[in-house]
Design a protein around this motif. Structure first.
Motif, short mmCIF file in Angstrom:
data_model
loop_
_atom_site.label_atom_id
_atom_site.label_comp_id
_atom_site.label_asym_id
_atom_site.label_seq_id
_atom_site.Cartn_x
_atom_site.Cartn_y
_atom_site.Cartn_z
N THR A 50 52.51 45.27 85.98
CA THR A 50 51.67 46.17 86.77
C THR A 50 50.83 45.39 87.77
O THR A 50 50.68 45.81 88.93
CB THR A 50 50.76 46.99 85.84
OG1 THR A 50 51.57 47.82 85.01
CG2 THR A 50 49.79 47.85 86.63
N GLU A 51 50.26 44.27 87.34
CA GLU A 51 49.45 43.47 88.25
C GLU A 51 50.27 42.93 89.41
O GLU A 51 49.81 42.94 90.57
CB GLU A 51 48.81 42.31 87.47
CG GLU A 51 47.72 42.74 86.51
CD GLU A 51 46.52 43.33 87.23
OE1 GLU A 51 45.91 42.62 88.04
OE2 GLU A 51 46.21 44.52 86.99
N LEU A 52 51.48 42.48 89.13
CA LEU A 52 52.36 42.00 90.21
C LEU A 52 52.75 43.14 91.15
O LEU A 52 52.70 42.99 92.38
CB LEU A 52 53.62 41.36 89.62
CG LEU A 52 53.52 39.94 89.11
CD1 LEU A 52 54.84 39.51 88.47
CD2 LEU A 52 53.15 38.97 90.23
N ALA A 53 53.14 44.28 90.56
CA ALA A 53 53.57 45.41 91.38
C ALA A 53 52.43 45.93 92.24
O ALA A 53 52.62 46.24 93.43
CB ALA A 53 54.11 46.52 90.48
N ARG A 54 51.25 46.02 91.68
CA ARG A 54 50.10 46.54 92.42
C ARG A 54 49.66 45.56 93.51
O ARG A 54 49.30 45.98 94.63
CB ARG A 54 48.96 46.83 91.45
CG ARG A 54 47.79 47.56 92.06
CD ARG A 54 46.88 48.05 90.95
NE ARG A 54 47.34 49.29 90.34
CZ ARG A 54 47.14 49.62 89.07
NH1 ARG A 54 46.51 48.80 88.25
NH2 ARG A 54 47.57 50.78 88.61
N ALA A 55 49.69 44.27 93.21
CA ALA A 55 49.32 43.28 94.22
C ALA A 55 50.27 43.33 95.41
O ALA A 55 49.85 43.20 96.57
CB ALA A 55 49.32 41.88 93.59
N ALA A 56 51.57 43.54 95.13
CA ALA A 56 52.54 43.61 96.22
C ALA A 56 52.36 44.88 97.03
O ALA A 56 52.39 44.86 98.27
CB ALA A 56 53.95 43.54 95.64
N ARG A 76 47.42 42.55 97.97
CA ARG A 76 46.25 41.88 97.41
C ARG A 76 46.69 40.66 96.61
O ARG A 76 46.34 40.48 95.45
CB ARG A 76 45.45 42.83 96.52
CG ARG A 76 44.82 43.99 97.25
CD ARG A 76 44.08 44.90 96.28
NE ARG A 76 43.42 46.00 96.97
CZ ARG A 76 42.78 47.00 96.34
NH1 ARG A 76 42.72 47.01 95.01
NH2 ARG A 76 42.20 47.97 97.03
N TRP A 77 47.45 39.82 97.24
CA TRP A 77 48.01 38.66 96.54
C TRP A 77 46.94 37.63 96.23
O TRP A 77 46.13 37.26 97.07
CB TRP A 77 49.09 38.00 97.39
CG TRP A 77 50.36 38.77 97.46
CD1 TRP A 77 50.86 39.45 98.53
CD2 TRP A 77 51.30 38.96 96.41
NE1 TRP A 77 52.04 40.04 98.22
CE2 TRP A 77 52.35 39.77 96.92
CE3 TRP A 77 51.37 38.54 95.08
CZ2 TRP A 77 53.44 40.14 96.15
CZ3 TRP A 77 52.46 38.91 94.31
CH2 TRP A 77 53.48 39.71 94.85
N GLN A 78 46.97 37.15 94.99
CA GLN A 78 46.22 35.98 94.56
C GLN A 78 47.25 35.00 94.01
O GLN A 78 47.76 35.19 92.90
CB GLN A 78 45.18 36.34 93.51
CG GLN A 78 44.11 37.30 94.03
CD GLN A 78 43.10 37.66 92.96
OE1 GLN A 78 43.14 37.14 91.84
NE2 GLN A 78 42.18 38.54 93.30
N PRO A 79 47.61 33.97 94.75
CA PRO A 79 48.76 33.13 94.41
C PRO A 79 48.77 32.61 92.98
O PRO A 79 49.79 32.71 92.29
CB PRO A 79 48.67 31.98 95.42
CG PRO A 79 47.97 32.58 96.59
CD PRO A 79 46.98 33.54 96.03
#
Length: 293
Positions: free
Chosen positions: A249-255, A259-262
Motif C-alpha cells: 500500500t505504501e509503495l502503491a500510494r507513493a507512486a 510522494r516518493w521517499q527513496p
C-alpha cells in the motif's frame, strides 16, 4: 478369408506405425527448459480460465468495485469536508488517496484466495498437480507455474480495476501504473507464502478459515488502507508494519500520489522481494515433498 484379412492387417500395421512416427515430432521426455515447464502449467490455467472466467468475475472485479463505491465514493463524501480527513490524506481527495490502497487490497485478497482452495484442489480433489508431475514437468515448475499464473491474473484484473478507478475520478497521475506493479508484487509475495502453507494441508477445515479470519481480514483493515497507520494505537502499529499489504500500500500510494521517499521505497521493495523469495523457496520444497513419493 479370415487368414487373408489377418495377413493383410499384419502387413498394414508396420506401414501405419511408420506413418504415425513420421506424422509429427517425437517426445524428448523432457520439458523444453525450465521456463518451458512453467509456461505449460500457465497454459493449463489459462485454458481453464478463458472458458470459466465468469465464475471469478465477482471476486476479481466486482468486489473491489464495491469497495471503491462504498468507501471511496460513499464514505469519502462524508469525510471530504472535515479538516481531519484532509490532514490524514495530505490535502488529497479521499478517493484519490484510497484508490491505490484498494488496488493493493484487491490483489492481496485475490492472491490469498487463489492460493488456498485451488492449491488444495490440485493436490486432493482434482489432482491435476499429480498429472503434471507425472509428465516431464518437475514439482518446482508446477509450483512456479501456479505463482506465475496468479501474478498474471492479478495484473489483468488490476488493470481493469485501474480503468474503473479512472472512470470514477480516482486517478491523480500516471503513477497509478507503478501502483499496479507494486500491488502485484505484494500479491505475489502473499500468494507464494499462502501457497506454501496450502501445500502442507490435507484438509481445508479450520486452517483456511483461520487464515482468512485472523490474517487476511485484519491485514485488510489495519494496513493503512482506509486510514493512516499512525492513527492506530502505538502497540498495534508494529503488527501493521509486518504486513506485506502495508508495504504494498505504501509503495502503491507513493507512486499514485508522486510522494516518493527513496529510502522508504527501497525498504518496502526489499521486504516484499524477501517475502516473495521465501515463499517461492518454501512452495517449491513443499510441492516436491508432496508430489514425489
Amino acid at each position: 478369408m479370415s487368414e487373408l484379412a489377418s495377413e493383410s492387417s499384419a502387413q498394414r500395421e508396420p506401414a501405419v506405425s511408420a506413418a504415425l512416427q513420421g506424422a509429427g515430432p517425437r517426445s524428448t521426455g523432457r520439458a523444453p527448459g525450465p521456463w518451458g515447464g512453467i509456461l505449460l502449467v500457465v497454459e493449463h490455467f489459462w485454458t481453464w480460465y478463458r472458458r470459466n472466467w465468469r465464475a471469478t468475475a465477482v471476486s476479481s472485479v466486482l468486489q473491489p468495485l464495491l469497495f471503491l463505491l462504498a468507501f471511496g465514493v460513499g464514505f469519502g463524501s462524508l469525510v471530504a469536508g472535515t479538516g481531519s480527513a484532509a490532514e490524514a490524506t495530505g490535502g488529497v481527495d479521499y478517493l484519490v488517496w484510497l484508490a491505490p490502497a484498494l488496488l493493493a487490497v484487491s490483489t492481496v485478497q485475490s492472491a490469498a484466495f487463489e492460493s488456498t482452495y485451488p492449491v488444495l484442489s490440485g493436490f486432493k480433489w482434482q489432482r491435476f498437480y499429480h498429472a503434471m508431475a507425472a509428465s516431464p514437468i518437475s514439482p518446482a515448475q508446477v509450483a512456479l507455474g501456479h505463482l506465475v499464473w496468479v501474478a498474471a491474473k492479478m495484473a489483468g484484473s488490476g488493470a481493469i480495476y485501474v480503468i474503473v478507478i479512472a472512470l470514477f475520478g480516482g486517478v491523480g497521475s500516471a503513477g497509478i501504473v507503478v501502483s499496479l506493479l507494486a500491488a502485484v508484487l505484494a500479491g505475489a509475495a502473499v500468494a507464494a507464502l499462502v501457497t506454501a502453507f496450502s501445500a502442507t494441508r490435507e484438509n481445508e477445515g479450520a486452517a483456511f478459515n483461520a487464515l482468512f479470519r485472523f490474517v487476511v481480514i485484519p491485514m485488510t483493515l489495519f494496513s493503512g488502507t482506509f486510514f493512516p497507520v499512525d492513527r492506530l494505537p502505538e502497540w498495534v502499529q508494529p503488527l501493521a508494519f509486518v504486513s506485506p499489504l502495508w508495504h504494498g500500500t505504501e509503495l502503491a500510494r507513493a507512486a499514485a500520489l508522486d510522494r516518493w521517499q527513496p529510502l522508504a521505497a527501497l525498504g518496502h521493495l526489499a521486504y516484499l522481494v524477501a517475502l516473495l523469495a521465501l515463499g517461492i523457496a518454501l512452495s517449491t520444497r513443499f510441492f516436491a515433498r508432496r508430489l514425489v513419493r
